[in-house]
Design a protein around this motif. Structure first.
Motif, PDB file in Angstrom:
ATOM      1  N   MET A   1       9.281  -4.689   7.452  1.00  0.00           N
ATOM      2  CA  MET A   1       9.413  -5.821   6.560  1.00  0.00           C
ATOM      3  C   MET A   1       8.449  -5.660   5.395  1.00  0.00           C
ATOM      4  O   MET A   1       7.307  -5.254   5.566  1.00  0.00           O
ATOM      5  N   ALA A   2       8.920  -5.942   4.203  1.00  0.00           N
ATOM      6  CA  ALA A   2       8.099  -5.786   3.005  1.00  0.00           C
ATOM      7  C   ALA A   2       7.180  -6.983   2.838  1.00  0.00           C
ATOM      8  O   ALA A   2       7.510  -8.106   3.212  1.00  0.00           O
ATOM      9  N   THR A   3       6.011  -6.711   2.272  1.00  0.00           N
ATOM     10  CA  THR A   3       5.057  -7.796   2.035  1.00  0.00           C
ATOM     11  C   THR A   3       4.201  -7.481   0.829  1.00  0.00           C
ATOM     12  O   THR A   3       4.166  -6.344   0.346  1.00  0.00           O
ATOM     13  N   ASP A   4       3.512  -8.489   0.328  1.00  0.00           N
ATOM     14  CA  ASP A   4       2.563  -8.293  -0.764  1.00  0.00           C
ATOM     15  C   ASP A   4       1.203  -7.947  -0.174  1.00  0.00           C
ATOM     16  O   ASP A   4       0.763  -8.578   0.799  1.00  0.00           O
ATOM     17  N   LEU A   5       0.531  -6.959  -0.770  1.00  0.00           N
ATOM     18  CA  LEU A   5      -0.786  -6.561  -0.293  1.00  0.00           C
ATOM     19  C   LEU A   5      -1.741  -6.524  -1.479  1.00  0.00           C
ATOM     20  O   LEU A   5      -1.589  -5.723  -2.395  1.00  0.00           O
ATOM     21  N   GLU A   6      -2.720  -7.424  -1.464  1.00  0.00           N
ATOM     22  CA  GLU A   6      -3.716  -7.432  -2.532  1.00  0.00           C
ATOM     23  C   GLU A   6      -4.759  -6.351  -2.258  1.00  0.00           C
ATOM     24  O   GLU A   6      -5.335  -6.285  -1.166  1.00  0.00           O
ATOM     25  N   VAL A   7      -5.001  -5.522  -3.255  1.00  0.00           N
ATOM     26  CA  VAL A   7      -5.977  -4.434  -3.127  1.00  0.00           C
ATOM     27  C   VAL A   7      -7.020  -4.588  -4.228  1.00  0.00           C
ATOM     28  O   VAL A   7      -6.694  -4.541  -5.412  1.00  0.00           O
ATOM     29  N   THR A   8      -8.270  -4.797  -3.830  1.00  0.00           N
ATOM     30  CA  THR A   8      -9.334  -4.921  -4.822  1.00  0.00           C
ATOM     31  C   THR A   8     -10.018  -3.575  -5.029  1.00  0.00           C
ATOM     32  O   THR A   8     -10.130  -2.762  -4.102  1.00  0.00           O
ATOM     33  N   HIS A   9     -10.479  -3.357  -6.260  1.00  0.00           N
ATOM     34  CA  HIS A   9     -11.159  -2.114  -6.622  1.00  0.00           C
ATOM     35  C   HIS A   9     -11.858  -2.328  -7.946  1.00  0.00           C
ATOM     36  O   HIS A   9     -11.636  -3.333  -8.629  1.00  0.00           O
ATOM     37  N   TRP A  10     -12.725  -1.377  -8.321  1.00  0.00           N
ATOM     38  CA  TRP A  10     -13.414  -1.482  -9.615  1.00  0.00           C
ATOM     39  C   TRP A  10     -13.083  -0.304 -10.524  1.00  0.00           C
ATOM     40  O   TRP A  10     -13.848   0.069 -11.395  1.00  0.00           O
ATOM     41  N   TRP A  11     -11.918   0.275 -10.347  1.00  0.00           N
ATOM     42  CA  TRP A  11     -11.489   1.394 -11.192  1.00  0.00           C
ATOM     43  C   TRP A  11     -10.735   0.851 -12.407  1.00  0.00           C
ATOM     44  O   TRP A  11      -9.527   0.623 -12.348  1.00  0.00           O
ATOM     45  N   THR A  12     -11.450   0.661 -13.486  1.00  0.00           N
ATOM     46  CA  THR A  12     -10.856   0.024 -14.661  1.00  0.00           C
ATOM     47  C   THR A  12     -10.886   0.881 -15.917  1.00  0.00           C
ATOM     48  O   THR A  12     -10.321   0.484 -16.932  1.00  0.00           O
ATOM     49  N   SER A  13     -11.561   2.038 -15.896  1.00  0.00           N
ATOM     50  CA  SER A  13     -11.525   2.915 -17.071  1.00  0.00           C
ATOM     51  C   SER A  13     -10.147   3.552 -17.164  1.00  0.00           C
ATOM     52  O   SER A  13      -9.324   3.432 -16.249  1.00  0.00           O
ATOM     53  N   GLY A  14      -9.889   4.246 -18.264  1.00  0.00           N
ATOM     54  CA  GLY A  14      -8.561   4.822 -18.474  1.00  0.00           C
ATOM     55  C   GLY A  14      -8.123   5.748 -17.362  1.00  0.00           C
ATOM     56  O   GLY A  14      -7.020   5.612 -16.794  1.00  0.00           O
ATOM     57  N   ALA A  15      -8.965   6.728 -17.026  1.00  0.00           N
ATOM     58  CA  ALA A  15      -8.612   7.694 -15.987  1.00  0.00           C
ATOM     59  C   ALA A  15      -8.571   7.038 -14.614  1.00  0.00           C
ATOM     60  O   ALA A  15      -7.712   7.358 -13.780  1.00  0.00           O
ATOM     61  N   GLU A  16      -9.491   6.115 -14.360  1.00  0.00           N
ATOM     62  CA  GLU A  16      -9.508   5.428 -13.075  1.00  0.00           C
ATOM     63  C   GLU A  16      -8.252   4.593 -12.882  1.00  0.00           C
ATOM     64  O   GLU A  16      -7.673   4.556 -11.788  1.00  0.00           O
ATOM     65  N   ALA A  17      -7.819   3.917 -13.940  1.00  0.00           N
ATOM     66  CA  ALA A  17      -6.602   3.103 -13.853  1.00  0.00           C
ATOM     67  C   ALA A  17      -5.392   3.982 -13.570  1.00  0.00           C
ATOM     68  O   ALA A  17      -4.496   3.599 -12.792  1.00  0.00           O
ATOM     69  N   ALA A  18      -5.358   5.155 -14.193  1.00  0.00           N
ATOM     70  CA  ALA A  18      -4.249   6.083 -13.937  1.00  0.00           C
ATOM     71  C   ALA A  18      -4.276   6.563 -12.491  1.00  0.00           C
ATOM     72  O   ALA A  18      -3.222   6.697 -11.842  1.00  0.00           O
ATOM     73  N   ALA A  19      -5.482   6.802 -11.971  1.00  0.00           N
ATOM     74  CA  ALA A  19      -5.605   7.294 -10.599  1.00  0.00           C
ATOM     75  C   ALA A  19      -5.193   6.235  -9.582  1.00  0.00           C
ATOM     76  O   ALA A  19      -4.428   6.520  -8.650  1.00  0.00           O
ATOM     77  N   ILE A  20      -5.665   4.998  -9.758  1.00  0.00           N
ATOM     78  CA  ILE A  20      -5.293   3.948  -8.810  1.00  0.00           C
ATOM     79  C   ILE A  20      -3.801   3.656  -8.915  1.00  0.00           C
ATOM     80  O   ILE A  20      -3.152   3.268  -7.937  1.00  0.00           O
ATOM     81  N   ASP A 287      -2.217 -11.811  10.071  1.00  0.00           N
ATOM     82  CA  ASP A 287      -0.814 -11.640   9.709  1.00  0.00           C
ATOM     83  C   ASP A 287      -0.324 -10.241  10.096  1.00  0.00           C
ATOM     84  O   ASP A 287      -0.797  -9.235   9.554  1.00  0.00           O
ATOM     85  N   PRO A 288       0.629 -10.117  11.035  1.00  0.00           N
ATOM     86  CA  PRO A 288       1.117  -8.799  11.454  1.00  0.00           C
ATOM     87  C   PRO A 288       1.790  -8.019  10.321  1.00  0.00           C
ATOM     88  O   PRO A 288       1.764  -6.788  10.317  1.00  0.00           O
ATOM     89  N   GLU A 289       2.387  -8.712   9.352  1.00  0.00           N
ATOM     90  CA  GLU A 289       3.011  -8.012   8.231  1.00  0.00           C
ATOM     91  C   GLU A 289       1.951  -7.375   7.329  1.00  0.00           C
ATOM     92  O   GLU A 289       2.136  -6.270   6.820  1.00  0.00           O
ATOM     93  N   ILE A 290       0.844  -8.088   7.128  1.00  0.00           N
ATOM     94  CA  ILE A 290      -0.257  -7.526   6.339  1.00  0.00           C
ATOM     95  C   ILE A 290      -0.849  -6.319   7.072  1.00  0.00           C
ATOM     96  O   ILE A 290      -1.154  -5.284   6.464  1.00  0.00           O
ATOM     97  N   ILE A 291      -1.004  -6.438   8.379  1.00  0.00           N
ATOM     98  CA  ILE A 291      -1.554  -5.332   9.169  1.00  0.00           C
ATOM     99  C   ILE A 291      -0.663  -4.099   9.041  1.00  0.00           C
ATOM    100  O   ILE A 291      -1.140  -2.973   8.867  1.00  0.00           O
ATOM    101  N   ALA A 292       0.650  -4.304   9.113  1.00  0.00           N
ATOM    102  CA  ALA A 292       1.584  -3.180   8.970  1.00  0.00           C
ATOM    103  C   ALA A 292       1.474  -2.555   7.587  1.00  0.00           C
ATOM    104  O   ALA A 292       1.508  -1.325   7.441  1.00  0.00           O
ATOM    105  N   ALA A 293       1.307  -3.398   6.572  1.00  0.00           N
ATOM    106  CA  ALA A 293       1.167  -2.886   5.206  1.00  0.00           C
ATOM    107  C   ALA A 293      -0.145  -2.130   5.043  1.00  0.00           C
ATOM    108  O   ALA A 293      -0.213  -1.121   4.318  1.00  0.00           O
TER     109      ALA A 293
END
Length: 358
Positions: A1-20, A287-293
């Motif tokens: 089952m599809a779900t939304d997964l929020e992912v936090t990070h601090w990669w905000t420079s140009g190359a970092e944004a491309a990598a994430i 949430d089991p759906e979040i765990i699966a994601a």
């Protein structure tokens, strides 16, 4: 089952944004939705916010974080989920190299994070055109770089661009210790805590280099490391001491390693680099759906496809021993050669004593 997964990070420079973005795209191919939670500012901003959310009962689905006491405390307090079953099912122990990357994620026999890349800090990055267009040979080591500084100053060029944030200054001094002083010096001072040796002539040479670096930095008034990198890319500065993640900024700007910019591991003096990197952690949720994601994302991060594209975008090395990079830059090849000849145990031990930001 599809779900939304929020992912936090601090990669905000140009190359970092491309990598994430590479990881996000790979995750969304599973049918799930990546909800990007970028937070600018790793040390003073992102880490406290991430920690506050987790301890305050509003955890994200996954988060980039650095190894260290803050994360260890969250694990000990029971806030973080272990991904041991995923790792065993996918055979991470056989493919992720070096073993120290998994060791850094392990607590009481359980694996609590997913290593995403290998980074090293001990590099001097140079804009080749700044030297050649001003009648100078591109330096091959720290002494040659220092010798070129007076001519650069006459041309209105900042010799050494460096951000003013404390972690960058700490990183630079640690790099000087390893690169100018050498691995044995670093170990005697930081490992053996040899006070007599630290007061001797060998360490005095490092302080001389630090004084030189301070003078070379005059005029570099930017704060962030990528702002300093922009000074080098634009030719307003000649070089920068920074980790290999800076390479992504150069390539994102259309510069080619070996042609437009040079990289000197160990400042061209002692070619020894430490090995560490970034990792993703997973807060506990009901949430089991979040765990699966979460499990799916863990697999995506270390998958061969992601490792190839992600590390090339970020300017890093892959964590898997079974992947082959497409057209690796000369700087990546240098790093791989040095690390193959390096004691991984020593590299990781030193890493724990050096400020980290990548």
């Amino acid at each position: 089952m599809a779900t939304d997964l929020e992912v936090t990070h601090w990669w905000t420079s140009g190359a970092e944004a491309a990598a994430i973005g590479v990881i996000a795209d790979g995750f969304q191919k599973s049918g799930n939705t990546w909800v990007d939670g970028a937070i600018a500012g790793a040390g003073g901003v992102a880490r406290p916010l991430i920690t506050s959310r987790i301890t305050g009962g509003d955890p994200m689905g996954a988060t980039q974080f650095t190894h260290g006491q803050a994360m260890r405390e969250l694990i000990e307090a029971g806030f973080m989920r272990d991904v041991t079953e995923v790792a065993e099912a996918q055979g991470w122990k056989d493919q992720i190299f070096p073993q120290s990357l998994l060791d850094s994620c392990t607590f009481e026999g359980k694996l609590y994070c997913v290593p995403s890349n290998i980074h090293s800090q001990q590099w001097l990055w140079l804009n080749n055109a700044v030297f050649t267009e001003n009648g100078l040979t591109v330096p091959q080591n720290w002494d040659e770089f220092v010798a070129a500084a007076p001519t650069l100053r006459e041309k209105g060029i900042i010799p050494l661009a460096q951000g003013q944030q404390p972690w960058q200054k700490q990183l630079m001094f640690s790099v000087l210790m390893v690169s100018i002083g050498g691995p044995e010096l670093f170990e005697k001072v930081y490992g053996e805590l040899d006070a007599d040796y630290a007061a001797g002539p060998d360490v005095a040479k490092v302080f001389t280099a630090a004084a030189e670096a301070r003078d070379l930095m005059t005029g570099s008034n930017v704060q962030a490391w990528n702002e300093a990198a922009r000074l080098v890319i634009d030719g307003r500065a000649a070089g920068q001491i920074m980790g290999d993640w800076i390479q992504g900024e150069f390539t994102q700007s259309g510069m080619k390693a070996g042609e437009d910019f040079s990289c000197l591991p160990g400042l061209g003096v002692h070619e020894y680099i430490t090995a560490a990197g970034d990792a993703f952690y997973f807060p506990k949720v009901d949430d089991p759906e979040i765990i699966a994601a979460q499990d799916i994302l863990a697999g995506v991060i270390v998958s061969p496809e992601t490792q190839v594209d992600f590390t090339m975008a970020k300017g890093a090395l892959p964590v898997r021993r079974d992947v082959e990079l497409r057209d690796p830059t000369p700087c990546i090849e240098k790093g791989m050669e040095i690390l193959k000849a390096t004691s991984w145990r020593a590299s990781t031990r030193w890493y724990r004593r050096i400020p980290w930001a990548g």
